[in-house]
Write a protein that holds these residues in place. Structure first.
Motif, mmCIF file in Angstrom:
data_model
loop_
_atom_site.group_PDB
_atom_site.id
_atom_site.type_symbol
_atom_site.label_atom_id
_atom_site.label_comp_id
_atom_site.label_asym_id
_atom_site.label_seq_id
_atom_site.Cartn_x
_atom_site.Cartn_y
_atom_site.Cartn_z
ATOM 1 N N THR A 120 25.397 -67.333 -16.108
ATOM 2 C CA THR A 120 24.902 -65.977 -16.306
ATOM 3 C C THR A 120 24.426 -65.422 -14.968
ATOM 4 N N MET A 121 24.835 -64.192 -14.667
ATOM 5 C CA MET A 121 24.508 -63.572 -13.382
ATOM 6 C C MET A 121 24.184 -62.105 -13.596
ATOM 7 N N ARG A 122 23.647 -61.498 -12.556
ATOM 8 C CA ARG A 122 23.355 -60.067 -12.565
ATOM 9 C C ARG A 122 24.396 -59.366 -11.713
ATOM 10 N N GLN A 123 25.125 -58.419 -12.312
ATOM 11 C CA GLN A 123 26.187 -57.702 -11.620
ATOM 12 C C GLN A 123 25.771 -56.247 -11.419
ATOM 13 N N ILE A 124 25.980 -55.747 -10.218
ATOM 14 C CA ILE A 124 25.656 -54.365 -9.860
ATOM 15 C C ILE A 124 26.890 -53.782 -9.191
ATOM 16 N N GLY A 125 27.272 -52.560 -9.549
ATOM 17 C CA GLY A 125 28.486 -52.045 -8.933
ATOM 18 C C GLY A 125 28.727 -50.573 -9.124
ATOM 19 N N CYS A 126 29.836 -50.118 -8.562
ATOM 20 C CA CYS A 126 30.283 -48.727 -8.638
ATOM 21 C C CYS A 126 31.780 -48.705 -8.898
ATOM 22 N N GLU A 127 32.214 -47.743 -9.697
ATOM 23 C CA GLU A 127 33.632 -47.549 -9.962
ATOM 24 C C GLU A 127 33.977 -46.076 -9.787
ATOM 25 N N LEU A 128 35.071 -45.809 -9.083
ATOM 26 C CA LEU A 128 35.587 -44.462 -8.909
ATOM 27 C C LEU A 128 36.900 -44.397 -9.680
ATOM 28 N N ILE A 129 36.881 -43.697 -10.806
ATOM 29 C CA ILE A 129 38.028 -43.671 -11.712
ATOM 30 C C ILE A 129 38.823 -42.388 -11.496
ATOM 31 N N GLY A 130 40.134 -42.536 -11.274
ATOM 32 C CA GLY A 130 41.003 -41.380 -11.119
ATOM 33 C C GLY A 130 41.769 -41.363 -9.815
ATOM 34 N N LEU A 131 41.369 -42.194 -8.862
ATOM 35 C CA LEU A 131 42.043 -42.254 -7.561
ATOM 36 C C LEU A 131 42.017 -43.692 -7.042
ATOM 37 N N ASP A 132 43.063 -44.071 -6.320
ATOM 38 C CA ASP A 132 43.016 -45.319 -5.551
ATOM 39 C C ASP A 132 43.548 -45.056 -4.143
ATOM 40 N N SER A 133 43.321 -43.839 -3.658
ATOM 41 C CA SER A 133 43.794 -43.434 -2.342
ATOM 42 C C SER A 133 42.982 -44.098 -1.239
#
Length: 360
Positions: A120-133
């Motif tokens: 078990t771990m703590r995950q922190i993140g960001c996602e940018l949905i709609g582009l992979d440029s």
């Protein structure tokens, strides 16, 4: 009853838990400044949905159980990225693209690894949905670096990879692709030479970023990879000079669902990676695909290595004294609740005296 926990599980006690909270807050605050708004998915959801939301991803590392209410199989998330993809593809499908989302939460792995015994771990993140440029990837990597710097992490380094490199080149018969992937994964030069000698420079082109990039550009596949290599160079140019950069174009371990770009984040004094990210594809209902890019950070190795300040600065306030004034000045105040209470018993570093806080 005992205080034992299952293998791979742990309690996080003060003041380490407080340090974890500060790390999380600084990362999310940095992301918020870039327009990433927070979502909070549930700990478990239907297994079928969790395993099919990201193209090429599977929920193979998820703990499953039968829901006594719906009688359906549920899965406890081993990763939050797929859940954010689901939110973007359903609840926020109407939102103008790209949509920027951040998150933080606990994840549970079915199995631990030798490098990471925690389940078990703590995950922190960001996602940018709609582009992979390139521009989107440059922003994501920059946010990750700035967020970790704001949290006090020093000596950052990023290792870039091209996860779908073999598929992109596409110059081999289908029956040779999987053996070649396996040989490249193992950095097996003899195996690569036996299958496709032209791919040997891809193994050799691993190391410091500028040198590895130059080797790739000069290889037989340099022309076919020119656009991607230009993209990598643009991303690297946007990063601070004190961030060390490396490139391993054939690395695929841990990048099972990433597409043209993957990256791992390391820091001085921490023996394992502290984050990972890259481009990927979100699957919508009906089979529609949507490009995305993001990163995930893991708090546990950072805390275990002592890279976040774990300290107490607590002011003991005697009965009847005014603590609000000192809290307004940034002090953590601990009030005496009985005449016998003491600064030592409350693990305080200072006591409120006649002239203000006094160090103990």
């Amino acid at each position: 009853m005992t205080g034992l926990l299952p293998e791979g599980f742990h309690d996080r006690l003060p003041p380490v838990a407080d340090a974890a909270s500060r790390l999380e807050r600084r990362v999310l605050d940095t992301a918020y400044g870039y327009g990433y708004e927070q979502v909070d998915p549930p700990l478990a959801e239907f297994e079928a949905a969790l395993g099919a939301r990201l193209k090429a991803a599977r929920a193979s590392d998820a703990v499953r159980f039968v829901d006594p209410v719906s009688q359906a199989t549920l899965a406890i998330r081993p990763d939050i990225t797929a859940q954010v993809g689901r939110i973007a593809a359903t609840r926020m499908a109407h939102h103008p693209r790209p949509v920027r989302l951040s998150y933080a939460g606990a994840i549970l792995k079915l199995r631990a690894s030798q490098l990471r015994p925690e389940r078990t771990m703590r995950q922190i993140g960001c996602e940018l949905i709609g582009l992979d440029s390139v521009a989107a990837a440059r922003e994501i990597v920059s946010v990750a670096v700035e967020a970790l710097t704001a949290a006090g992490i020093t000596g950052l380094s990023i290792d870039f990879t091209l996860p779908d490199l073999v598929e992109t080149l596409g110059d081999l018969p289908p029956e040779q692709l999987e053996p070649l992937r396996i040989a490249l994964d193992g950095k097996d030069a003899a195996g690569v030479a036996a299958i496709a000698p032209a791919y040997l420079p891809l193994i050799e082109a691993a190391g410091p970023f500028d040198q590895a990039l130059a080797k790739l550009r000069g290889s037989a596949h340099g022309a076919a990879l020119a656009t991607r290599l230009d993209g990598l160079a643009a991303i690297a140019e946007a990063l601070p000079a004190n961030v060390a950069l490396t490139l391993d174009p054939t690395e695929r371990h841990g990048f099972e669902y990433q597409s043209w770009l993957g990256f791992s984040i390391f820091a001085t004094g921490i023996p394992v990676e502290i984050g990972r990210g890259g481009t990927y594809t979100v699957m919508h209902d009906g089979g529609t695909e949507e490009a995305a890019v993001g990163f995930s950070l893991y708090a546990d190795p950072v805390l275990e290595a002592g890279c976040i300040a774990v300290e107490r600065r607590r002011l003991f306030v005697p009965e009847g004294a005014d603590a609000a004034t000192w809290r307004a000045q940034g002090w953590v105040t601990v009030a005496a609740l009985t005449p016998e209470d003491s600064a030592a018993a409350q693990l305080c570093t200072h006591v409120l005296g006649a002239n203000g806080p006094e160090a103990i």
